[in-house]
Design a protein around this motif. Sequence first.
Motif, PDB file in Angstrom:
ATOM      1  N   ALA A 137       0.827  -1.202   0.000  1.00 38.92           N
ATOM      2  CA  ALA A 137       0.000   0.000   0.000  1.00 38.92           C
ATOM      3  C   ALA A 137       0.861   1.252   0.000  1.00 38.92           C
ATOM      4  O   ALA A 137       0.571   2.234  -0.706  1.00 38.92           O
ATOM      5  N   GLU A 138       1.924   1.237   0.790  1.00 36.47           N
ATOM      6  CA  GLU A 138       2.852   2.363   0.856  1.00 36.47           C
ATOM      7  C   GLU A 138       3.485   2.605  -0.508  1.00 36.47           C
ATOM      8  O   GLU A 138       3.591   3.740  -0.976  1.00 36.47           O
ATOM      9  N   LYS A 139       3.921   1.507  -1.161  1.00 36.59           N
ATOM     10  CA  LYS A 139       4.562   1.632  -2.469  1.00 36.59           C
ATOM     11  C   LYS A 139       3.583   2.143  -3.508  1.00 36.59           C
ATOM     12  O   LYS A 139       3.930   2.973  -4.359  1.00 36.59           O
ATOM     13  N   SER A 140       2.338   1.673  -3.449  1.00 36.84           N
ATOM     14  CA  SER A 140       1.313   2.142  -4.376  1.00 36.84           C
ATOM     15  C   SER A 140       1.097   3.644  -4.233  1.00 36.84           C
ATOM     16  O   SER A 140       0.968   4.369  -5.227  1.00 36.84           O
ATOM     17  N   GLN A 141       1.090   4.123  -2.991  1.00 33.91           N
ATOM     18  CA  GLN A 141       0.922   5.554  -2.745  1.00 33.91           C
ATOM     19  C   GLN A 141       2.105   6.345  -3.294  1.00 33.91           C
ATOM     20  O   GLN A 141       1.931   7.427  -3.892  1.00 33.91           O
ATOM     21  N   GLU A 142       3.308   5.827  -3.117  1.00 36.33           N
ATOM     22  CA  GLU A 142       4.504   6.495  -3.632  1.00 36.33           C
ATOM     23  C   GLU A 142       4.448   6.601  -5.158  1.00 36.33           C
ATOM     24  O   GLU A 142       4.776   7.650  -5.735  1.00 36.33           O
ATOM     25  N   THR A 144       1.761   6.503  -7.064  1.00 38.48           N
ATOM     26  CA  THR A 144       0.685   7.414  -7.456  1.00 38.48           C
ATOM     27  C   THR A 144       1.147   8.863  -7.370  1.00 38.48           C
ATOM     28  O   THR A 144       0.885   9.675  -8.270  1.00 38.48           O
ATOM     29  N   LYS A 145       1.845   9.212  -6.292  1.00 34.16           N
ATOM     30  CA  LYS A 145       2.362  10.575  -6.132  1.00 34.16           C
ATOM     31  C   LYS A 145       3.369  10.890  -7.242  1.00 34.16           C
ATOM     32  O   LYS A 145       3.363  11.983  -7.820  1.00 34.16           O
ATOM     33  N   LYS A 146       4.243   9.916  -7.552  1.00 31.63           N
ATOM     34  CA  LYS A 146       5.248  10.119  -8.592  1.00 31.63           C
ATOM     35  C   LYS A 146       4.573  10.362  -9.939  1.00 31.63           C
ATOM     36  O   LYS A 146       4.971  11.240 -10.706  1.00 31.63           O
ATOM     37  N   ASN A 148       1.449  11.478 -10.481  1.00 29.24           N
ATOM     38  CA  ASN A 148       0.774  12.779 -10.466  1.00 29.24           C
ATOM     39  C   ASN A 148       1.753  13.922 -10.646  1.00 29.24           C
ATOM     40  O   ASN A 148       1.486  14.893 -11.363  1.00 29.24           O
TER      41      ASN A 148
END
Length: 230
Positions: A137-142, A144-146, A148
Amino acid sequence: MDIDLEKLKKNILFRGFEDDEIEALLQHFSPRLMSVHKNDTAVYDGDRMNEVGIVLSGELRLSHIDENGNCNLMELIEPSKSFGVMNAAGNYRLAFSAVASLETSILFINIDPIFSPAALGDPLLMRFLQNSALRLAEKSQELTKKLNDSIRRSTRERLSDYLSDESEKAGSRVFTIPLNRQELADFLFVDRSAMSNELSKMRDEGLIKFSKNHFELLLEAPPENNKKSP
């Protein structure tokens, strides 16, 4: 196998485990150590990777070369940080190469046992599976931010976000970043000349001071969309 367990405890995958529990887990994961010399490649873009790598010492830089020959610096992996969790979980091919920027030691673990039916009856494997889900989940968030940032945000916004993050990590407005100018441009997915020009503008506007990779934040940069036209 001589492994610094304190380094593993700082990794989210082993969060909450005691020394004896980590040692028991490693017996399931077929651990192996790799030493990588500076500027050598640990794993290659396109390789199929069924192991998770955890850096014990040194530093890895994960990068991808696109079809136009541009180098995109994806991530810096420092001690106690892991890479390849998504690939190992899904047995996917790598979309990056990992190059050592220092003499580096890596622990590789095969996490297949956490997906076996036997894991349901093993409390240690189940706890590790829960931590793995958090890491995914943490990696997915990272990512997604990258994504965006690369699509929507201006060069100044990307610089401001990066410098703010580095300042927060250092706990000070005065800090040193681990990247030179070209590496920073590759990491932010921007043109180096445009980035250097923006850094100079930010300095001239009294937002930052810098010398090579040493920075000081003077004022928080205003959001791009809040600026008024002259």
